[in-house]
Write a protein that holds these residues in place. Structure first.
Motif, PDB file in Angstrom:
ATOM      1  N   ALA A   1       0.832  -1.198   0.000  1.00 27.22           N
ATOM      2  CA  ALA A   1       0.000   0.000   0.000  1.00 27.22           C
ATOM      3  C   ALA A   1       0.867   1.249   0.000  1.00 27.22           C
ATOM      4  O   ALA A   1       0.548   2.227  -0.658  1.00 27.22           O
ATOM      5  N   GLY A   2       1.967   1.245   0.716  1.00 23.02           N
ATOM      6  CA  GLY A   2       2.894   2.369   0.728  1.00 23.02           C
ATOM      7  C   GLY A   2       3.521   2.563  -0.644  1.00 23.02           C
ATOM      8  O   GLY A   2       3.720   3.685  -1.096  1.00 23.02           O
ATOM      9  N   ASP A   3       3.853   1.476  -1.335  1.00 23.78           N
ATOM     10  CA  ASP A   3       4.412   1.554  -2.676  1.00 23.78           C
ATOM     11  C   ASP A   3       3.391   2.135  -3.641  1.00 23.78           C
ATOM     12  O   ASP A   3       3.747   2.899  -4.530  1.00 23.78           O
ATOM     13  N   ASP A   4       2.128   1.755  -3.485  1.00 21.70           N
ATOM     14  CA  ASP A   4       1.076   2.255  -4.364  1.00 21.70           C
ATOM     15  C   ASP A   4       0.927   3.768  -4.229  1.00 21.70           C
ATOM     16  O   ASP A   4       0.712   4.462  -5.219  1.00 21.70           O
ATOM     17  N   ALA A   5       1.033   4.286  -3.032  1.00 21.59           N
ATOM     18  CA  ALA A   5       0.868   5.717  -2.811  1.00 21.59           C
ATOM     19  C   ALA A   5       1.964   6.526  -3.490  1.00 21.59           C
ATOM     20  O   ALA A   5       1.732   7.646  -3.942  1.00 21.59           O
TER      21      ALA A   5
ATOM     22  N   HIS B   1       3.620   5.486  -6.209  1.00 23.82           N
ATOM     23  CA  HIS B   1       3.683   5.121  -7.633  1.00 23.82           C
ATOM     24  C   HIS B   1       3.345   6.353  -8.483  1.00 23.82           C
ATOM     25  O   HIS B   1       2.392   7.071  -8.177  1.00 23.82           O
ATOM     26  N   PRO B   2       4.088   6.612  -9.549  1.00 25.71           N
ATOM     27  CA  PRO B   2       3.811   7.803 -10.369  1.00 25.71           C
ATOM     28  C   PRO B   2       2.461   7.766 -11.092  1.00 25.71           C
ATOM     29  O   PRO B   2       1.928   8.813 -11.459  1.00 25.71           O
ATOM     30  N   GLY B   3       1.880   6.598 -11.247  1.00 25.07           N
ATOM     31  CA  GLY B   3       0.579   6.490 -11.906  1.00 25.07           C
ATOM     32  C   GLY B   3      -0.580   6.336 -10.940  1.00 25.07           C
ATOM     33  O   GLY B   3      -1.698   6.011 -11.338  1.00 25.07           O
TER      34      GLY B   3
ATOM     35  N   ALA C   1      -3.569  -0.603 -14.489  1.00 25.24           N
ATOM     36  CA  ALA C   1      -2.759  -1.732 -14.030  1.00 25.24           C
ATOM     37  C   ALA C   1      -3.364  -2.400 -12.798  1.00 25.24           C
ATOM     38  O   ALA C   1      -3.355  -3.629 -12.689  1.00 25.24           O
ATOM     39  N   ARG C   2      -3.856  -1.577 -11.869  1.00 22.76           N
ATOM     40  CA  ARG C   2      -4.437  -2.116 -10.628  1.00 22.76           C
ATOM     41  C   ARG C   2      -5.570  -1.237 -10.162  1.00 22.76           C
ATOM     42  O   ARG C   2      -5.510  -0.016 -10.293  1.00 22.76           O
ATOM     43  N   ILE C   3      -6.589  -1.856  -9.593  1.00 21.13           N
ATOM     44  CA  ILE C   3      -7.680  -1.150  -8.925  1.00 21.13           C
ATOM     45  C   ILE C   3      -7.562  -1.532  -7.460  1.00 21.13           C
ATOM     46  O   ILE C   3      -7.643  -2.711  -7.109  1.00 21.13           O
TER      47      ILE C   3
ATOM     48  N   LEU D   1      -6.341   3.686  -7.657  1.00 15.41           N
ATOM     49  CA  LEU D   1      -5.959   2.807  -8.760  1.00 15.41           C
ATOM     50  C   LEU D   1      -4.619   3.262  -9.312  1.00 15.41           C
ATOM     51  O   LEU D   1      -4.132   4.350  -9.000  1.00 15.41           O
ATOM     52  N   ILE D   2      -4.029   2.388 -10.146  1.00 12.22           N
ATOM     53  CA  ILE D   2      -2.743   2.681 -10.765  1.00 12.22           C
ATOM     54  C   ILE D   2      -2.928   2.675 -12.278  1.00 12.22           C
ATOM     55  O   ILE D   2      -3.447   1.708 -12.827  1.00 12.22           O
ATOM     56  N   ILE D   3      -2.487   3.748 -12.911  1.00 11.38           N
ATOM     57  CA  ILE D   3      -2.491   3.849 -14.372  1.00 11.38           C
ATOM     58  C   ILE D   3      -1.032   3.849 -14.826  1.00 11.38           C
ATOM     59  O   ILE D   3      -0.241   4.648 -14.363  1.00 11.38           O
ATOM     60  N   GLU D   4      -0.709   2.926 -15.731  1.00 15.10           N
ATOM     61  CA  GLU D   4       0.686   2.855 -16.252  1.00 15.10           C
ATOM     62  C   GLU D   4       0.715   3.205 -17.713  1.00 15.10           C
ATOM     63  O   GLU D   4      -0.255   3.088 -18.431  1.00 15.10           O
TER      64      GLU D   4
END
Length: 163
Positions: free
Chosen positions: A80-84, A86-88, A143-145, A160-163
C-alpha cells in the motif's frame, strides 16, 4: 355556551389529522430528488418521511474495514505504501465513499487492463451526498484497482494505478 367547547374539541382533532396526500407528495419528492429524508412542519404538526435502504451503505464500511484488516494481517501493508508513491497512482481528493459505476447495477467505469484517456471518469467519490467524478490524470492502461465498490476512502488514499 355549548358551542364553544365543541369548537375547542374540534380544532385539535382537525390539526392533528394527517393529510395522506401530503405524505405521498413528500415521498414522491424524496424519489425525484434522490434524498433519503425530508421533514415538514406547520404549527404543532410535524411530518418526517425517510426512505429505507440506508443500512446497505452502513454494512459496506464494516466489510471493507474487515477486509483491509485481513490484508494488513497477511503482510500486504508495505504494498500500500508503494502504491501511494507510484507515479501512476490516482489518489482520492477527499474523504467519502467510492463507487466504481455510475449507478447501481451499471457496468463499472473501468476494469484492469482497460486503456483510459486523460480526463476520463474512472470512479466517483460521494462526499456529503454529492457525487464527485474522479478523472484519470493521464492516459494509459489500468494496471491495478486498489478499492472496491462502496468502500470508504480517505483523503490521499491511492484508488488505482495507471501505467
Amino acid at each position: 355556551m355549548a358551542s364553544a367547547p365543541k369548537d375547542k374539541a374540534a380544532k385539535p382533532a382537525s390539526s392533528s389529522r394527517v393529510d395522506q396526500q401530503m405524505i405521498r407528495d413528500l415521498a414522491d419528492l424524496l424519489n425525484e430528488t434522490g434524498l433519503t429524508e425530508i421533514e415538514w412542519s406547520e404549527g404543532p404538526l410535524k411530518v418526517r418521511v425517510t426512505k429505507a435502504g440506508t443500512p446497505v451503505y452502513a454494512a459496506a464500511p464494516v466489510a471493507a474495514a474487515a477486509a483491509a484488516a485481513a490484508v494488513a494481517a497477511a503482510g500486504a501493508a508495505p504494498a500500500a505504501g508503494d502504491d501511494a508513491s507510484h507515479p501512476g497512482a490516482v489518489k482520492s481528493p477527499m474523504v467519502g465513499t467510492v463507487y466504481t459505476a455510475p449507478e447501481p447495477g451499471a457496468a463499472a467505469f473501468i476494469k484492469i487492463g482497460d486503456s483510459v484517456n486523460a480526463g476520463q471518469t474512472v470512479l466517483i467519490v460521494e462526499a456529503m451526498k454529492t457525487m464527485n467524478p474522479i478523472t484519470a490524470p493521464k492516459g494509459g492502461r489500468v494496471a491495478r484497482i486498489l478499492i472496491e465498490n462502496q468502500q470508504p476512502v480517505e483523503f490521499g488514499q491511492p484508488l488505482l494505478i495507471i501505467e
